[in-house]
Design an enzyme around this catalytic site. Structure first.
Site, PDB file in Angstrom:
ATOM      1  N   LYS A  22       0.829  -1.213   0.000  1.00 21.05           N
ATOM      2  CA  LYS A  22       0.000   0.000   0.000  1.00 21.05           C
ATOM      3  C   LYS A  22       0.862   1.262   0.000  1.00 21.05           C
ATOM      4  CE  LYS A  22      -1.547   2.344   3.678  1.00 21.05           C
ATOM      5  NZ  LYS A  22      -1.641   3.438   4.352  1.00 21.05           N
ATOM      6  N   ASN A  23       1.846   1.317   0.910  1.00 23.39           N
ATOM      7  CA  ASN A  23       2.575   2.575   1.066  1.00 23.39           C
ATOM      8  C   ASN A  23       3.545   2.855  -0.077  1.00 23.39           C
ATOM      9  OD1 ASN A  23       1.100   3.234   3.282  1.00 23.39           O
ATOM     10  ND2 ASN A  23       2.623   2.544   4.776  1.00 23.39           N
ATOM     11  N   ARG A  93      -3.790  10.051   3.747  1.00 21.05           N
ATOM     12  CA  ARG A  93      -2.550  10.758   4.027  1.00 21.05           C
ATOM     13  C   ARG A  93      -1.699  11.000   2.773  1.00 21.05           C
ATOM     14  NH1 ARG A  93      -1.324  14.123   7.661  1.00 21.05           N
ATOM     15  NH2 ARG A  93       0.897  14.451   7.760  1.00 21.05           N
ATOM     16  N   CYS A 117      -5.001   8.180   8.947  1.00 17.40           N
ATOM     17  CA  CYS A 117      -5.199   7.662  10.301  1.00 17.40           C
ATOM     18  C   CYS A 117      -4.846   8.726  11.334  1.00 17.40           C
ATOM     19  CB  CYS A 117      -4.309   6.445  10.529  1.00 17.40           C
ATOM     20  SG  CYS A 117      -4.808   5.006   9.593  1.00 17.40           S
ATOM     21  N   ARG A 122       0.537  15.115  12.780  1.00 14.03           N
ATOM     22  CA  ARG A 122       1.202  14.620  11.568  1.00 14.03           C
ATOM     23  C   ARG A 122       1.604  15.822  10.704  1.00 14.03           C
ATOM     24  NH1 ARG A 122      -1.596   9.170   9.273  1.00 14.03           N
ATOM     25  NH2 ARG A 122       0.467   8.959   8.378  1.00 14.03           N
ATOM     26  N   PRO A 123       2.623  16.568  11.156  1.00  7.32           N
ATOM     27  CA  PRO A 123       3.024  17.775  10.430  1.00  7.32           C
ATOM     28  C   PRO A 123       3.666  17.439   9.079  1.00  7.32           C
ATOM     29  CG  PRO A 123       4.568  17.322  12.213  1.00  7.32           C
ATOM     30  CD  PRO A 123       3.470  16.303  12.324  1.00  7.32           C
ATOM     31  N   ILE A 124       3.704  18.431   8.172  1.00  2.00           N
ATOM     32  CA  ILE A 124       4.377  18.209   6.886  1.00  2.00           C
ATOM     33  C   ILE A 124       5.460  19.281   6.654  1.00  2.00           C
ATOM     34  CG2 ILE A 124       2.487  16.933   5.791  1.00  2.00           C
ATOM     35  CD1 ILE A 124       1.846  19.570   4.249  1.00  2.00           C
ATOM     36  N   ASP A 125       6.006  19.790   7.761  1.00  7.10           N
ATOM     37  CA  ASP A 125       7.016  20.846   7.654  1.00  7.10           C
ATOM     38  C   ASP A 125       8.257  20.403   6.858  1.00  7.10           C
ATOM     39  OD1 ASP A 125       7.151  19.249  10.172  1.00  7.10           O
ATOM     40  OD2 ASP A 125       9.105  20.219  10.330  1.00  7.10           O
ATOM     41  N   GLN A 126       8.647  19.139   6.978  1.00  8.07           N
ATOM     42  CA  GLN A 126       9.854  18.683   6.270  1.00  8.07           C
ATOM     43  C   GLN A 126       9.606  18.593   4.760  1.00  8.07           C
ATOM     44  OE1 GLN A 126      12.902  18.293   7.925  1.00  8.07           O
ATOM     45  NE2 GLN A 126      11.615  19.235   9.483  1.00  8.07           N
ATOM     46  N   ASP A 306       4.087   0.376  12.045  1.00  8.48           N
ATOM     47  CA  ASP A 306       2.854  -0.148  11.438  1.00  8.48           C
ATOM     48  C   ASP A 306       2.595  -1.607  11.818  1.00  8.48           C
ATOM     49  OD1 ASP A 306       2.557   2.322  10.335  1.00  8.48           O
ATOM     50  OD2 ASP A 306       3.121   1.752   8.300  1.00  8.48           O
ATOM     51  N   ILE A 328       7.515   6.715  17.002  1.00  7.48           N
ATOM     52  CA  ILE A 328       7.173   7.474  15.789  1.00  7.48           C
ATOM     53  C   ILE A 328       5.912   8.328  15.994  1.00  7.48           C
ATOM     54  CG2 ILE A 328       6.742   7.331  13.292  1.00  7.48           C
ATOM     55  CD1 ILE A 328       9.394   6.005  13.948  1.00  7.48           C
ATOM     56  N   ARG A 398      -8.934   0.371   3.924  1.00 10.73           N
ATOM     57  CA  ARG A 398      -7.999   1.308   3.278  1.00 10.73           C
ATOM     58  C   ARG A 398      -6.690   0.625   2.933  1.00 10.73           C
ATOM     59  NH1 ARG A 398      -6.401   5.368   6.888  1.00 10.73           N
ATOM     60  NH2 ARG A 398      -4.817   5.453   5.293  1.00 10.73           N
TER      61      ARG A 398
HETATM   62  C1  EPZ Z   1       4.318   6.810   6.503  1.00  9.06           C
HETATM   63  O1  EPZ Z   1       3.637   7.926   7.055  1.00  9.06           O
HETATM   64  C2  EPZ Z   1       3.291   5.703   6.395  1.00  9.06           C
HETATM   65  N1  EPZ Z   1       2.215   6.172   5.525  1.00  9.06           N
HETATM   66  C3  EPZ Z   1       2.753   5.342   7.777  1.00  9.06           C
HETATM   67  O2  EPZ Z   1       1.911   4.220   7.615  1.00  9.06           O
HETATM   68  C4  EPZ Z   1       3.904   4.948   8.690  1.00  9.06           C
HETATM   69  O3  EPZ Z   1       3.416   4.764   9.992  1.00  9.06           O
HETATM   70  C5  EPZ Z   1       4.982   6.048   8.703  1.00  9.06           C
HETATM   71  O4  EPZ Z   1       5.383   6.377   7.333  1.00  9.06           O
HETATM   72  C6  EPZ Z   1       6.224   5.648   9.462  1.00  9.06           C
HETATM   73  O5  EPZ Z   1       6.762   4.476   8.914  1.00  9.06           O
HETATM   74  C7  EPZ Z   1       2.394   6.173   4.204  1.00  9.06           C
HETATM   75  O6  EPZ Z   1       3.420   5.764   3.674  1.00  9.06           O
HETATM   76  C8  EPZ Z   1       1.258   6.658   3.377  1.00  9.06           C
HETATM   77  P1  EPZ Z   1       6.682   9.982   8.442  1.00  9.06           P
HETATM   78  P2  EPZ Z   1       4.314   9.369   6.980  1.00  9.06           P
HETATM   79  O7  EPZ Z   1       6.707  11.239   7.652  1.00  9.06           O
HETATM   80  O8  EPZ Z   1       5.133   9.460   5.758  1.00  9.06           O
HETATM   81  C9  EPZ Z   1       7.189  13.295  11.875  1.00  9.06           C
HETATM   82  C10 EPZ Z   1      -0.035   2.940   7.800  1.00  9.06           C
HETATM   83  O9  EPZ Z   1      -0.655   2.412   8.752  1.00  9.06           O
HETATM   84  N2  EPZ Z   1       7.150  14.275  10.765  1.00  9.06           N
HETATM   85  O10 EPZ Z   1       7.753   8.977   8.236  1.00  9.06           O
HETATM   86  O11 EPZ Z   1       3.238  10.364   7.171  1.00  9.06           O
HETATM   87  C11 EPZ Z   1       5.865  12.603  12.084  1.00  9.06           C
HETATM   88  O12 EPZ Z   1       5.014  13.376  12.898  1.00  9.06           O
HETATM   89  C12 EPZ Z   1       0.505   4.342   7.920  1.00  9.06           C
HETATM   90  O13 EPZ Z   1       0.135   2.361   6.702  1.00  9.06           O
HETATM   91  C13 EPZ Z   1       7.414  15.607  11.030  1.00  9.06           C
HETATM   92  O14 EPZ Z   1       7.643  16.004  12.174  1.00  9.06           O
HETATM   93  O15 EPZ Z   1       5.257   9.287   8.249  1.00  9.06           O
HETATM   94  C14 EPZ Z   1       6.294  11.282  12.698  1.00  9.06           C
HETATM   95  O16 EPZ Z   1       6.505  11.470  14.074  1.00  9.06           O
HETATM   96  C15 EPZ Z   1       0.158   4.988   9.205  1.00  9.06           C
HETATM   97  N3  EPZ Z   1       7.416  16.491   9.981  1.00  9.06           N
HETATM   98  C16 EPZ Z   1       7.642  10.998  12.043  1.00  9.06           C
HETATM   99  O17 EPZ Z   1       8.085  12.246  11.518  1.00  9.06           O
HETATM  100  C17 EPZ Z   1       7.196  16.102   8.695  1.00  9.06           C
HETATM  101  O18 EPZ Z   1       7.204  16.954   7.794  1.00  9.06           O
HETATM  102  C18 EPZ Z   1       7.609  10.000  10.903  1.00  9.06           C
HETATM  103  O19 EPZ Z   1       6.600  10.371   9.967  1.00  9.06           O
HETATM  104  C19 EPZ Z   1       6.930  14.744   8.443  1.00  9.06           C
HETATM  105  C20 EPZ Z   1       6.911  13.847   9.486  1.00  9.06           C
END
Ligand code: EPZ
Length: 419
Positions: A22-23, A93, A117, A122-126, A306, A328, A398
């Site tokens: 999926k991801n 997401r 979820c 779940r910020p997107i600042d990065q 996950d 995480i 999903r």
């Molecule tokens: C992906 O989410 C997966 N989703 C998630 O799977 C998975 O839990 C996660 O990666 C971690 O492996 C998809 O691929 C669609 P991250 P993502 O950016 O990309 C922080 C599932 O059940 N962060 O790696 O959104 C964030 O808050 C889902 O299939 C920032 O601070 O996760 C978290 O603490 C749920 N700023 C950490 O980083 C940012 O700009 C990791 O998040 C981005 C993230």
């Protein structure tokens, strides 16, 4: 309202064919926006997130033909709008990948804040920081993201935290940029490698995916005219591995990459389960009560967040005490309240959950709070004595293709019922 009704306990036995990830798939589909042409994607999981991704692409002008339930041919020659449908993008997401891809393709995109979820903040600042380093301007106004770039130029991007989404999104935006982009402190999950492999198959020049430095040399055009097969789903495979242990069953999983499952294999062996690794398939069995263990979730190659709830089901019935540290997400222990309704003894405090293993779980009505929590409840229901009713199936649908059919084939007594 639909619910899954599971009657247990059943030791799960037999073979499961693992679907495409999926991801990975939810990133590959937006990545097709970078192609000025046609490509075919196979081994797509047949799940609701993919159907919504396809609808979004069609609204942007792509033409999609379903070859069968797991394969599409997609023509992205004519992308006709730079406004993504807000109602659809807010449903999951990974809609944030539209931003990186459309910045690369059209230099512009308007899109709603992503949904998905509810696992805490779940910020997107990065993601935004990366786009800005490449020369884009990004504004947020009342839940809508406006991103624009006259010309994207390659640049060094350092990720302050390891983020799957930001790594892929910046990679997407850099593929057609002028010059070279490096992503330092990149995430290394199998789906990141898969997106890079897909883009390289279509003519991109991405090196180092799967390590913590990714280098993207911008190219003028992606050619399409190729077929790509989505990588097997590490998390679906891990879910069934843990289901074999929780139910004291014996499962062989086909179509998986066992290298991606090493952290899960290690923990299964630690709690007393058995694993035989055949490279592209894996056998997992357990003939005794598992023992307790401590787990910390980490980015790949660490133990995946996950699979934390599914591992929680195993530990809830283990001999002894266990602790899970979720590093995480802030809010990924909602499933523990549901397991407690089934007789588990779990105390969740902030980022830690403490497990006092019980001999047996019993059936109860339970609610899935998110995708993996839902999968964990299916595993728990199969292991528990009596009838478990699982609600909020939209989360499970999903991310898991035909969950009840796959469980039924390996012996589970599970039905989807409409109330
Ligand atoms: C992906 O989410 C997966 N989703 C998630 O799977 C998975 O839990 C996660 O990666 C971690 O492996 C998809 O691929 C669609 P991250 P993502 O950016 O990309 C922080 C599932 O059940 N962060 O790696 O959104 C964030 O808050 C889902 O299939 C920032 O601070 O996760 C978290 O603490 C749920 N700023 C950490 O980083 C940012 O700009 C990791 O998040 C981005 C993230």
């Amino acid at each position: 309202m639909e619910k899954l009704v599971v009657t247990g306990p059943t030791p799960l036995k037999g073979e499961v064919v693992i679907s495409g990830a999926k991801n990975a798939a939810v990133a590959l589909l937006p990545a097709t926006l970078l192609i000025d042409g046609v490509c075919t994607i196979e081994n797509l999981p047949n799940i609701s997130d993919i159907k919504i991704s396809c609808e979004i692409l069609e609204k942007l002008g792509a033409k999609i033909t379903w070859n069968n339930k797991n394969s599409i041919t997609i023509d992205t020659t004519n992308i006709t709008t730079t406004t993504a449908p807000l109602d659809l993008t807010s449903k999951f997401r990974a809609s944030y990948y539209i931003i990186g891809a459309m910045l690369g393709r059209k230099g512009e995109i308007e899109v709603g804040m992503p949904g998905g979820c509810k696992l805490g903040a779940r910020p997107i600042d990065q993601h935004i920081k990366g786009f800005e380093m490449l020369g884009a301007t990004v504004n947020l106004d009342r839940g809508t993201i406006y991103a624009k770039a006259d010309k994207l130029k390659g640049a060094p991007v350092y990720m302050d935290i390891v983020s799957v989404g930001a790594t892929i999104n910046v990679m997407l935006s850099a593929v057609l940029a002028e010059g070279t982009t490096t992503i330092d402190n990149a995430a290394k999950e199998p789906h990141i490698v898969d997106v890079a492999n897909f883009l390289n198959t279509m003519g991109a020049d991405i090196r180092g995916a799967g390590t913590d430095v990714i280098k993207i040399n911008g190219v003028k055009k992606l050619h399409g005219n190729a077929t790509y097969s989505v990588v097997p789903d590490q998390i679906e495979a891990g879910t069934f591995m843990l289901a074999a242990v929780a139910t004291r069953g014996d499962l062989t999983l086909k179509n998986c990459i066992t290298k991606h499952l090493e952290s899960i294999t290690a923990k299964i062996v630690e709690v007393g389960g058995n694993v035989e690794d055949y490279g592209d398939s894996i056998r997992v069995w357990c003939d005794k009560r598992p023992s307790g263990a401590n787990i910390k979730t980490l980015p790949y190659p660490g133990f995946p967040t996950d699979l934390q709830p599914q591992m929680g089901v195993v530990l809830s019935m283990a001999n002894g005490t266990s602790r899970i540290n979720e590093s995480i997400w802030d809010s990924r222990f909602q499933y523990t309240q549901e397991l407690n309704k089934m007789g588990a003894k779990i105390t969740a405090e902030g980022k830690n959950a403490f497990f006092e293993g019980v001999e047996k779980l019993h059936g109860a009505p339970v609610y899935s709070s998110d995708l993996r929590a839902g999968a964990a409840l299916v595993v728990a229901g199969t292991a528990a004595e009596g009838v478990t009713e699982i609600y909020n199936l939209e989360h499970i649908d999903r991310g898991y293709e035909n969950i009840e059919e796959k469980f039924r084939k390996i012996g589970a007594k599970i039905e989807r019922v409409t109330e």
